[in-house]
Design an enzyme around this catalytic site. Structure first.
Site, PDB file in Angstrom:
ATOM      1  N   LYS A 182       0.838  -1.212   0.000  1.00  0.00           N
ATOM      2  CA  LYS A 182       0.000   0.000   0.000  1.00  0.00           C
ATOM      3  C   LYS A 182       0.873   1.263   0.000  1.00  0.00           C
ATOM      4  CE  LYS A 182      -3.823  -2.324  -0.035  1.00  0.00           C
ATOM      5  NZ  LYS A 182      -3.312  -3.655  -0.407  1.00  0.00           N
TER       6      LYS A 182
HETATM    7  C1  LIG Z   1      -9.283  -3.547  -1.898  1.00  0.00           C
HETATM    8  C2  LIG Z   1      -8.701  -4.257  -0.719  1.00  0.00           C
HETATM    9  N1  LIG Z   1      -9.515  -4.612   0.288  1.00  0.00           N
HETATM   10  C3  LIG Z   1      -9.050  -5.218   1.395  1.00  0.00           C
HETATM   11  C4  LIG Z   1      -7.722  -5.505   1.526  1.00  0.00           C
HETATM   12  C5  LIG Z   1      -7.261  -6.210   2.749  1.00  0.00           C
HETATM   13  O1  LIG Z   1      -6.210  -5.540   3.367  1.00  0.00           O
HETATM   14  P1  LIG Z   1      -5.262  -6.315   4.400  1.00  0.00           P
HETATM   15  O2  LIG Z   1      -4.292  -7.095   3.587  1.00  0.00           O
HETATM   16  O3  LIG Z   1      -4.608  -5.210   5.180  1.00  0.00           O
HETATM   17  O4  LIG Z   1      -6.131  -7.167   5.228  1.00  0.00           O
HETATM   18  C6  LIG Z   1      -6.829  -5.155   0.516  1.00  0.00           C
HETATM   19  C7  LIG Z   1      -5.389  -5.466   0.629  1.00  0.00           C
HETATM   20  O5  LIG Z   1      -4.758  -5.955  -0.258  1.00  0.00           O
HETATM   21  C8  LIG Z   1      -7.322  -4.522  -0.650  1.00  0.00           C
HETATM   22  O6  LIG Z   1      -6.511  -4.172  -1.643  1.00  0.00           O
END
Ligand SMILES: Cc1ncc(COP(=O)(O)O)c(C=O)c1O
Length: 377
Positions: A182
């Site tokens: 990110k």
């Molecule tokens: C659109 C979206 N939603 C949810 C997530 C979930 O994030 P995390 O990996 O921090 O749980 C991500 C992460 O890749 C994402 O890109």
């Protein structure tokens, strides 16, 4: 040959020293650094309550729980996202209802959301794919008209704005991710921005076993919570990253502009040229339709030339779990078309202008070579 990755976190020496200081401090788990990062995020986001967790997945799940969503409820979302977006809906026992995306923005089509609302619909989860903002005016007026909660999956869009206001500084429940790919990272991590301190207290319980601590050293446990608190080690990374977020996002925008120049003559569909609002989390192109079936080959040829590409994302409703859950669902033509043709090109702040040129010229050669090889046999 070094591989140019499609993304890479940028951690400076000051941040590494801050992590070392936490390691020496004797306090590794949730503590003062987490508090400091929560305050810094809240300060940035109009003073709204912000709480950290160890993933955006956990933030989204707890947001659904705070909104009271559960068995028998329907939640409308997009299928063109990381599978976590829909998995959290299943986790709370609710039903994900996928609607198609707008083919130009690749974001959830709000007109189709309106058509999918039933008496069981309780919430919408929009996703700012690649950092492009879903239309917040349209979204919130639709939600208000139908009495729905909005749980923003803003995992990819920290620093993105909508009509001059930063995402998270307004709206209902907003989740950001700090996964290493990110725009800013805590190693792994995420946060939820909420409306009230009461929601924040509920969130604190969900993230740590449902426990409320008492002044006399005891505690009570009145709901079933999980184990999703962030460590101070991670928060120290986040504090270093947050200071540099605006710089990172500006650099991403500059590099994205260069891609538009360099890719102009290629037979690719480029993303919306949004240099005002998007944080340019990803630069995604669509292959020509007649090369979609050969995407794997193109990715491999690029890799052989030292450049990693990504596919973000296969459509969620076409994965085995979701096909099994709803074998008769109607197609989502735009989502399916984009999912079949999309490619993520390298984009991260430490890239040089020459890297963008190399990606564009290599991609041009690879597309020509793929065409020259003739139809897929
Ligand atoms: C659109 C979206 N939603 C949810 C997530 C979930 O994030 P995390 O990996 O921090 O749980 C991500 C992460 O890749 C994402 O890109």
């Amino acid at each position: 040959m070094d591989l140019l990755p499609f993304t890479r976190p940028d951690i400076d020496e000051e941040t590494i020293a801050a992590v070392a200081a936490v390691l020496r401090s004797g306090w590794l788990t949730t503590g003062p650094k987490c508090k400091e990062l929560e305050s810094a995020l809240s300060c940035r986001l109009a003073g709204r309550p912000v709480r950290l967790v160890n993933s955006a997945t956990a933030a989204l799940e707890f947001a659904l729980r705070i909104a009271g969503i559960g068995s028998g409820d329907e939640v409308i979302t997009t299928s063109l996202s990381w599978v976590a977006t829909a998995n959290v809906i299943l986790t709370v026992d609710a039903l994900p209802v996928f609607v198609d995306v707008d083919p130009r923005t690749r974001l959830i089509d709000l007109a189709k959301v309106e058509l999918a609302i039933t008496s069981q619909t309780r919430a919408i989860i929009p996703v700012d794919l690649a950092g492009f903002p879903v239309d917040r005016d349209g979204l919130y007026s639709l939600a208000a008209r139908h009495g729905l909660r909005v749980i923003e999956d803003a995992a990819q869009s920290l620093g993105t704005t909508w009509r001059g206001r930063e995402l998270g500084s307004f709206g209902d429940l907003v989740a950001f991710s700090f996964h290493p790919n990110k725009n800013m990272t805590t190693g792994e991590g995420g946060c939820l921005v909420m409306n009230t301190e009461q929601e924040a207290r509920q969130f604190e319980k969900y993230r740590l076993q449902g426990v409320t601590r008492c002044n006399d050293g005891t505690y009570d446990c009145d709901i079933l919570g999980g184990k999703a608190n962030l460590t101070d080690i991670s928060a120290a990374i986040g504090l270093g990253q947050l200071k540099r977020l605006d710089h990172f996002n500006r650099r991403r925008r500059e590099l994205a502009r260069l891609y538009f120049d360099q890719l102009a003559g290629l037979p690719l569909e480029l993303p919306p040229a949004d240099f005002e609002q998007s944080n340019w989390h990803m630069f995604q192109v669509l292959l020509p339709a007649d090369l979609a079936a050969r995407r794997g080959e193109i990715i491999q040829r690029m890799r052989d030339s030292g450049i990693a590409l990504g596919v973000h994302y296969p459509a969620i409703h076409q994965t085995s779990l979701y096909k099994r859950l709803d074998p008769l669902r109607s197609p989502l033509p735009h989502t399916e078309e984009i999912a079949a043709r999309i490619l993520t090109l390298p984009l991260f702040p430490a890239m040089q202008e020459s890297d963008i040129q190399t990606v564009a010229s290599t991609l041009s050669e690879v597309l020509n070579a793929t065409y020259a090889k003739g139809p897929k046999t």
